[in-house]
Design a protein around this motif. Structure first.
Motif, PDB file in Angstrom:
ATOM      1  N   ASP A  96       0.830  -1.208   0.000  1.00  8.01           N
ATOM      2  CA  ASP A  96       0.000   0.000   0.000  1.00  8.01           C
ATOM      3  C   ASP A  96       0.864   1.259   0.000  1.00  8.01           C
ATOM      4  OD1 ASP A  96      -2.256  -1.515  -0.007  1.00  8.01           O
ATOM      5  OD2 ASP A  96      -2.703  -1.285   2.118  1.00  8.01           O
ATOM      6  N   PHE A  97       1.991   1.202   0.708  1.00  4.30           N
ATOM      7  CA  PHE A  97       2.907   2.348   0.733  1.00  4.30           C
ATOM      8  C   PHE A  97       3.440   2.633  -0.667  1.00  4.30           C
ATOM      9  CE2 PHE A  97       7.299   3.932   1.103  1.00  4.30           C
ATOM     10  CZ  PHE A  97       7.071   5.107   1.794  1.00  4.30           C
ATOM     11  N   LEU A  98       3.885   1.584  -1.360  1.00  2.00           N
ATOM     12  CA  LEU A  98       4.375   1.756  -2.728  1.00  2.00           C
ATOM     13  C   LEU A  98       3.258   2.216  -3.660  1.00  2.00           C
ATOM     14  CD1 LEU A  98       6.601  -1.447  -3.004  1.00  2.00           C
ATOM     15  CD2 LEU A  98       7.395   0.924  -2.844  1.00  2.00           C
ATOM     16  N   GLY A  99       2.076   1.664  -3.464  1.00  3.62           N
ATOM     17  CA  GLY A  99       0.949   2.074  -4.285  1.00  3.62           C
ATOM     18  C   GLY A  99       0.571   3.530  -4.057  1.00  3.62           C
ATOM     19  N   GLY A 100       0.676   3.976  -2.797  1.00  2.00           N
ATOM     20  CA  GLY A 100       0.393   5.379  -2.504  1.00  2.00           C
ATOM     21  C   GLY A 100       1.389   6.311  -3.159  1.00  2.00           C
ATOM     22  N   ALA A 153       4.484  -1.140 -10.406  1.00  2.00           N
ATOM     23  CA  ALA A 153       4.904  -2.505 -10.709  1.00  2.00           C
ATOM     24  C   ALA A 153       5.491  -3.177  -9.468  1.00  2.00           C
ATOM     25  CB  ALA A 153       5.923  -2.498 -11.842  1.00  2.00           C
ATOM     26  N   ALA A 154       6.303  -2.445  -8.722  1.00  4.35           N
ATOM     27  CA  ALA A 154       6.868  -2.985  -7.483  1.00  4.35           C
ATOM     28  C   ALA A 154       5.759  -3.291  -6.480  1.00  4.35           C
ATOM     29  CB  ALA A 154       7.869  -2.005  -6.886  1.00  4.35           C
ATOM     30  N   CYS A 155       4.768  -2.417  -6.410  1.00  9.89           N
ATOM     31  CA  CYS A 155       3.620  -2.624  -5.519  1.00  9.89           C
ATOM     32  C   CYS A 155       2.926  -3.941  -5.831  1.00  9.89           C
ATOM     33  CB  CYS A 155       2.647  -1.450  -5.659  1.00  9.89           C
ATOM     34  SG  CYS A 155       1.018  -1.737  -4.937  1.00  9.89           S
ATOM     35  N   GLY A 156       2.744  -4.219  -7.128  1.00  8.70           N
ATOM     36  CA  GLY A 156       2.069  -5.456  -7.516  1.00  8.70           C
ATOM     37  C   GLY A 156       2.820  -6.698  -7.096  1.00  8.70           C
ATOM     38  N   VAL A 157       4.138  -6.689  -7.236  1.00  6.83           N
ATOM     39  CA  VAL A 157       4.950  -7.848  -6.864  1.00  6.83           C
ATOM     40  C   VAL A 157       4.918  -8.056  -5.349  1.00  6.83           C
ATOM     41  CG1 VAL A 157       7.280  -8.812  -6.848  1.00  6.83           C
ATOM     42  CG2 VAL A 157       6.445  -7.602  -8.879  1.00  6.83           C
ATOM     43  N   VAL A 158       5.069  -6.972  -4.596  1.00 11.17           N
ATOM     44  CA  VAL A 158       5.040  -7.069  -3.129  1.00 11.17           C
ATOM     45  C   VAL A 158       3.664  -7.552  -2.657  1.00 11.17           C
ATOM     46  CG1 VAL A 158       5.203  -5.760  -0.973  1.00 11.17           C
ATOM     47  CG2 VAL A 158       6.829  -5.328  -2.827  1.00 11.17           C
ATOM     48  N   ALA A 202       2.381 -10.892  -0.300  1.00 14.45           N
ATOM     49  CA  ALA A 202       1.462 -10.825   0.842  1.00 14.45           C
ATOM     50  C   ALA A 202       0.267 -11.753   0.629  1.00 14.45           C
ATOM     51  CB  ALA A 202       0.990  -9.388   1.046  1.00 14.45           C
ATOM     52  N   ASN A 203      -0.261 -11.779  -0.597  1.00 11.62           N
ATOM     53  CA  ASN A 203      -1.398 -12.653  -0.886  1.00 11.62           C
ATOM     54  C   ASN A 203      -1.013 -14.126  -0.778  1.00 11.62           C
ATOM     55  OD1 ASN A 203      -4.077 -11.345  -1.935  1.00 11.62           O
ATOM     56  ND2 ASN A 203      -2.451 -10.035  -2.709  1.00 11.62           N
ATOM     57  N   PHE A 204       0.205 -14.447  -1.156  1.00  7.37           N
ATOM     58  CA  PHE A 204       0.676 -15.829  -1.037  1.00  7.37           C
ATOM     59  C   PHE A 204       0.754 -16.248   0.433  1.00  7.37           C
ATOM     60  CE2 PHE A 204       4.328 -18.892  -0.968  1.00  7.37           C
ATOM     61  CZ  PHE A 204       3.638 -19.953  -1.536  1.00  7.37           C
ATOM     62  N   LEU A 205       1.246 -15.346   1.280  1.00  5.89           N
ATOM     63  CA  LEU A 205       1.285 -15.635   2.721  1.00  5.89           C
ATOM     64  C   LEU A 205      -0.126 -15.775   3.289  1.00  5.89           C
ATOM     65  CD1 LEU A 205       4.157 -13.261   3.937  1.00  5.89           C
ATOM     66  CD2 LEU A 205       4.254 -15.721   3.506  1.00  5.89           C
ATOM     67  N   LEU A 206      -1.054 -14.934   2.798  1.00  7.61           N
ATOM     68  CA  LEU A 206      -2.450 -15.045   3.221  1.00  7.61           C
ATOM     69  C   LEU A 206      -3.010 -16.406   2.837  1.00  7.61           C
ATOM     70  CD1 LEU A 206      -5.182 -13.817   4.206  1.00  7.61           C
ATOM     71  CD2 LEU A 206      -5.502 -12.981   1.877  1.00  7.61           C
ATOM     72  N   LEU A 207      -2.709 -16.836   1.618  1.00  7.57           N
ATOM     73  CA  LEU A 207      -3.181 -18.134   1.142  1.00  7.57           C
ATOM     74  C   LEU A 207      -2.627 -19.266   2.005  1.00  7.57           C
ATOM     75  CD1 LEU A 207      -4.711 -19.576  -1.222  1.00  7.57           C
ATOM     76  CD2 LEU A 207      -2.504 -19.729  -2.369  1.00  7.57           C
ATOM     77  N   LEU A 208      -1.328 -19.216   2.308  1.00  6.50           N
ATOM     78  CA  LEU A 208      -0.714 -20.243   3.155  1.00  6.50           C
ATOM     79  C   LEU A 208      -1.320 -20.235   4.551  1.00  6.50           C
ATOM     80  CD1 LEU A 208       3.080 -19.877   2.247  1.00  6.50           C
ATOM     81  CD2 LEU A 208       1.491 -21.650   1.495  1.00  6.50           C
ATOM     82  N   GLY A 209      -1.531 -19.030   5.102  1.00  7.40           N
ATOM     83  CA  GLY A 209      -2.079 -18.930   6.452  1.00  7.40           C
ATOM     84  C   GLY A 209      -3.490 -19.468   6.553  1.00  7.40           C
ATOM     85  N   ILE A 210      -4.305 -19.181   5.551  1.00  5.10           N
ATOM     86  CA  ILE A 210      -5.689 -19.661   5.564  1.00  5.10           C
ATOM     87  C   ILE A 210      -5.729 -21.179   5.468  1.00  5.10           C
ATOM     88  CG2 ILE A 210      -7.794 -19.756   4.167  1.00  5.10           C
ATOM     89  CD1 ILE A 210      -7.478 -16.813   3.612  1.00  5.10           C
ATOM     90  N   ARG A 211      -4.829 -21.742   4.662  1.00  5.45           N
ATOM     91  CA  ARG A 211      -4.836 -23.199   4.487  1.00  5.45           C
ATOM     92  C   ARG A 211      -4.170 -23.918   5.655  1.00  5.45           C
ATOM     93  NH1 ARG A 211      -3.647 -23.340  -2.066  1.00  5.45           N
ATOM     94  NH2 ARG A 211      -5.749 -22.603  -2.652  1.00  5.45           N
ATOM     95  N   ALA A 212      -3.298 -23.212   6.360  1.00  7.03           N
ATOM     96  CA  ALA A 212      -2.624 -23.832   7.500  1.00  7.03           C
ATOM     97  C   ALA A 212      -3.386 -23.640   8.797  1.00  7.03           C
ATOM     98  CB  ALA A 212      -1.213 -23.266   7.653  1.00  7.03           C
ATOM     99  N   GLY A 213      -4.225 -22.612   8.860  1.00  5.09           N
ATOM    100  CA  GLY A 213      -4.901 -22.306  10.115  1.00  5.09           C
ATOM    101  C   GLY A 213      -6.356 -21.951   9.906  1.00  5.09           C
ATOM    102  N   ASP A 214      -6.822 -20.950  10.650  1.00  5.98           N
ATOM    103  CA  ASP A 214      -8.229 -20.568  10.636  1.00  5.98           C
ATOM    104  C   ASP A 214      -8.427 -19.246   9.898  1.00  5.98           C
ATOM    105  OD1 ASP A 214      -9.003 -22.763  12.236  1.00  5.98           O
ATOM    106  OD2 ASP A 214      -8.320 -21.696  14.028  1.00  5.98           O
ATOM    107  N   LEU A 215      -9.524 -19.174   9.151  1.00  6.54           N
ATOM    108  CA  LEU A 215      -9.886 -17.946   8.443  1.00  6.54           C
ATOM    109  C   LEU A 215     -10.085 -16.794   9.424  1.00  6.54           C
ATOM    110  CD1 LEU A 215     -10.826 -16.350   5.927  1.00  6.54           C
ATOM    111  CD2 LEU A 215     -13.121 -17.299   6.316  1.00  6.54           C
ATOM    112  N   SER A 216     -10.686 -17.056  10.565  1.00  3.79           N
ATOM    113  CA  SER A 216     -10.976 -15.998  11.537  1.00  3.79           C
ATOM    114  C   SER A 216      -9.692 -15.354  12.043  1.00  3.79           C
ATOM    115  CB  SER A 216     -11.785 -16.563  12.712  1.00  3.79           C
ATOM    116  OG  SER A 216     -11.107 -17.663  13.306  1.00  3.79           O
TER     117      SER A 216
END
Length: 321
Positions: free
Chosen positions: A18-22, A252-257, A261-275
């Motif tokens: 978000d910082f890079l996007g801003g 472009a840098a914002c998109g890669v970063v 983050a989305n990949f970590l979110l995906l791993l976290g949701i599959r490893a633990g709880d959505l809540s």
């Protein structure tokens, strides 16, 4: 423990994106910055897809594409409500709703925590409010439309997390690929539409306007000033081009970063709880304000420091839950 680490780390990286996007949105339009970020993120995902893998199923494609639509709506509403203001109220409101919606769905769907975990979720929500709070002098009460947009944006962010949670376990990066493809397509369509509207407006103004005088004293003055104007216009064009390139690189840098983050979110949701993941991810403003303090020398308010401390405490409690 792993879910708490992934959630808090992902939140900080989301905030960095978000910082890079801003920074990019200060140099190019926010819509164009979002479209470029989605495209660079898609490229990064396609490069890593052969290594991470993922099964292409109807569910993965459907929920991934739907999450791209919800993401585009969320971003549009977020920019709109922050433009209306006041940010000090609407920004934390968006973050809290983005946490509450998926957390409620997760708990209703069977997420179970130890008693300390429920206390931690409440503490984390308080941290979200404090971290996202930006003190403003003379802040006014938000308008109804601003509040509704903030609620809508938060709900759409929450819907994105819910849809990612609904993707099959073996889908790998496929949902994120579809998310970025659909999101980028929508945002570039909006960019094209806005450009078309601006072009038609410019043509209408040109036709309706009057031609400048080119004879007599006025014509002589125009010729005398031509060389000076040419140099000035060249400098202005060069500055605009440089600003555009910097903005595109930041986007472009914002998109890669953001993809990381989305990949970590995906791993976290599959490893633990959505809540748990939804509440921790909602602390993304922490990454933004920390980078703003380091890079831009912006001051962090005492209430935000308190929010950061509570966020760390909540993450620790969730790790024990």
């Amino acid at each position: 423990m792993l879910t708490a680490v992934l959630g808090l780390t992902g939140a900080l990286i989301f905030g960095s994106a978000d910082f890079l996007g801003g920074l990019a949105a200060k140099r190019i339009s926010s819509v164009l910055a979002t479209a470029v970020a989605a495209t660079s993120g898609l490229v990064a995902l396609l490069l890593f897809l052969p290594f991470v893998g993922g099964a292409w199923s109807a569910e993965a494609v459907l929920w991934g594409a739907a999450s791209g639509v919800s993401g585009a709506i969320a971003i549009s509403l977020l920019y709109a409500c922050l433009a209306i203001g006041p940010m000090s109220i609407l920004s934390p409101l968006t973050a809290v709703v983005s946490a509450v919606v998926p957390a409620t769905v997760g708990l209703a769907g069977g997420d179970r925590l130890a008693p300390i975990g429920y206390w931690a979720l409440g503490l984390a929500l308080l941290a979200v409010v404090l971290v996202g709070f930006v003190p403003e002098r003379g802040a006014v009460r938000p308008s109804l439309i601003g509040v509704l947009m903030a609620l809508g944006s938060g709900a759409m962010i929450g819907a994105f997390m819910i849809m990612i949670d609904l993707t099959p376990e073996d889908s790998g990066l496929v949902p994120l690929v579809l998310n970025r493809a659909v999101n980028g397509s929508i945002m570039f369509a909006v960019v094209g539409l806005l450009a078309l509207v601006a072009l038609r407006r410019r043509r209408a103004l040109t036709v309706a306007g009057t031609l400048p005088a080119t004879t007599g004293e006025a014509g002589g003055d125009a010729i005398a000033n031509a060389s000076a104007d040419t140099q000035t216009n060249a400098d202005a064009t060069s500055h605009r081009r440089s600003t555009l390139f910097i903005g595109l690189r930041l986007a472009a840098a914002c998109g890669v970063v953001d993809v990381v983050a989305n990949f970590l979110l995906l791993l976290g949701i599959r490893a633990g709880d959505l809540s748990v993941m939804s509440v921790l991810t909602a602390m993304y403003p922490a990454g933004t304000i920390l980078l703003a303090a380091v890079v831009l020398r912006e001051r962090i308010a005492p209430v935000q420091w308190l929010g950061l401390a509570l966020a760390l405490a909540a993450a620790g409690m969730l790790a024990l839950a």
